[in-house]
Design a protein around this motif. Structure first.
Motif, PDB file in Angstrom:
ATOM      1  N   TYR A  81       2.167  -4.547 -13.005  1.00  0.00           N
ATOM      2  CA  TYR A  81       2.888  -3.354 -12.590  1.00  0.00           C
ATOM      3  C   TYR A  81       3.405  -3.511 -11.169  1.00  0.00           C
ATOM      4  N   CYS A  82       4.601  -3.016 -10.909  1.00  0.00           N
ATOM      5  CA  CYS A  82       5.051  -2.881  -9.536  1.00  0.00           C
ATOM      6  C   CYS A  82       4.903  -1.429  -9.108  1.00  0.00           C
ATOM      7  N   ALA A  83       4.816  -1.212  -7.796  1.00  0.00           N
ATOM      8  CA  ALA A  83       4.583   0.125  -7.276  1.00  0.00           C
ATOM      9  C   ALA A  83       5.153   0.256  -5.872  1.00  0.00           C
ATOM     10  N   CYS A  84       5.444   1.497  -5.474  1.00  0.00           N
ATOM     11  CA  CYS A  84       5.915   1.823  -4.132  1.00  0.00           C
ATOM     12  C   CYS A  84       4.928   2.752  -3.451  1.00  0.00           C
ATOM     13  N   THR A  85       4.703   2.513  -2.166  1.00  0.00           N
ATOM     14  CA  THR A  85       3.796   3.358  -1.393  1.00  0.00           C
ATOM     15  C   THR A  85       4.432   4.690  -1.051  1.00  0.00           C
ATOM     16  N   ALA A  86       3.594   5.622  -0.616  1.00  0.00           N
ATOM     17  CA  ALA A  86       4.117   6.771   0.094  1.00  0.00           C
ATOM     18  C   ALA A  86       4.814   6.265   1.352  1.00  0.00           C
ATOM     19  N   PRO A  87       5.907   6.897   1.780  1.00  0.00           N
ATOM     20  CA  PRO A  87       6.637   6.393   2.949  1.00  0.00           C
ATOM     21  C   PRO A  87       5.777   6.197   4.188  1.00  0.00           C
ATOM     22  N   TYR A  88       4.760   7.021   4.360  1.00  0.00           N
ATOM     23  CA  TYR A  88       3.889   6.927   5.521  1.00  0.00           C
ATOM     24  C   TYR A  88       3.254   5.550   5.666  1.00  0.00           C
ATOM     25  N   TYR A  89       3.013   4.870   4.562  1.00  0.00           N
ATOM     26  CA  TYR A  89       2.282   3.609   4.566  1.00  0.00           C
ATOM     27  C   TYR A  89       3.177   2.375   4.549  1.00  0.00           C
ATOM     28  N   LYS A  90       4.456   2.521   4.740  1.00  0.00           N
ATOM     29  CA  LYS A  90       5.360   1.407   4.507  1.00  0.00           C
ATOM     30  C   LYS A  90       5.236   0.264   5.505  1.00  0.00           C
ATOM     31  N   ARG A  91       4.653   0.522   6.677  1.00  0.00           N
ATOM     32  CA  ARG A  91       4.627  -0.486   7.744  1.00  0.00           C
ATOM     33  C   ARG A  91       3.408  -1.385   7.723  1.00  0.00           C
ATOM     34  N   ARG A  92       2.425  -1.077   6.896  1.00  0.00           N
ATOM     35  CA  ARG A  92       1.244  -1.897   6.735  1.00  0.00           C
ATOM     36  C   ARG A  92       0.975  -2.098   5.251  1.00  0.00           C
ATOM     37  N   VAL A  93       0.450  -3.277   4.903  1.00  0.00           N
ATOM     38  CA  VAL A  93       0.147  -3.524   3.503  1.00  0.00           C
ATOM     39  C   VAL A  93      -0.978  -2.601   3.052  1.00  0.00           C
ATOM     40  N   GLN A  94      -0.852  -2.112   1.836  1.00  0.00           N
ATOM     41  CA  GLN A  94      -1.807  -1.192   1.243  1.00  0.00           C
ATOM     42  C   GLN A  94      -2.379  -1.820  -0.018  1.00  0.00           C
ATOM     43  N   THR A  95      -3.688  -1.802  -0.137  1.00  0.00           N
ATOM     44  CA  THR A  95      -4.347  -2.406  -1.290  1.00  0.00           C
ATOM     45  C   THR A  95      -4.917  -1.381  -2.253  1.00  0.00           C
ATOM     46  N   SER A  96      -4.920  -0.120  -1.874  1.00  0.00           N
ATOM     47  CA  SER A  96      -5.468   0.932  -2.716  1.00  0.00           C
ATOM     48  C   SER A  96      -4.380   1.563  -3.564  1.00  0.00           C
ATOM     49  N   ALA A  97      -4.630   1.677  -4.862  1.00  0.00           N
ATOM     50  CA  ALA A  97      -3.669   2.306  -5.757  1.00  0.00           C
ATOM     51  C   ALA A  97      -3.394   3.746  -5.367  1.00  0.00           C
ATOM     52  N   ALA A  98      -4.337   4.390  -4.682  1.00  0.00           N
ATOM     53  CA  ALA A  98      -4.165   5.783  -4.294  1.00  0.00           C
ATOM     54  C   ALA A  98      -3.018   5.975  -3.317  1.00  0.00           C
TER      55      ALA A  98
END
Length: 127
Positions: A95-112
């Motif tokens: 699956y591909c996914a997009c973060t909430a805009p707030y998190y765009k500047r750092r990699v996020q590993t949590s599906a939440a």
């Protein structure tokens, strides 16, 4: 609403390569960090690889480091996962996914922290 569509999965033998593609519509991926997750049959969804909105940071789980490469092209509104030396344990729905805009500047590993998801593309690796 951002719609994500994955493609590129298939049935391959161990050691082969595949490139997965995620194309977005309804929004601009430059506004989001992005990632690939996968879910093997009978198992929980797991994080695989992530990339920040400007490709300044990337992160992969240990099991795919050196084999998978994540990239994105914001002008084409897409993201890719180049997979090499595939192993049977890589078999999963990706699956591909997009973060909430707030998190765009750092990699996020949590599906939440991801708000948009594609329907997945299936990768099957035989031994």
């Amino acid at each position: 609403q951002v719609v994500l569509v994955e493609s590129g999965g298939g049935l391959v033998q161990a050691g082969d390569s595949l490139q997965l593609t995620c194309v977005a519509s309804g929004g601009y991926v430059r506004n989001y960090g992005m990632a690939w997750f996968r879910q093997a049959p009978g198992k929980e969804r797991e994080f695989v690889s992530a990339i920040t909105f400007d490709s300044s940071e990337m992160f992969h789980i240990d099991s795919v480091k050196g084999r998978f490469t994540i990239s994105r092209d914001n002008d084409k509104n897409m993201m890719t996962l180049q997979m090499t030396d595939l192993k049977p344990d890589d078999t999963a729905l990706y699956y591909c996914a997009c973060t909430a805009p707030y998190y765009k500047r750092r990699v996020q590993t949590s599906a939440a922290n991801y708000i948009y998801w594609g329907q997945g593309t299936r990768v099957t690796v035989s031994s």
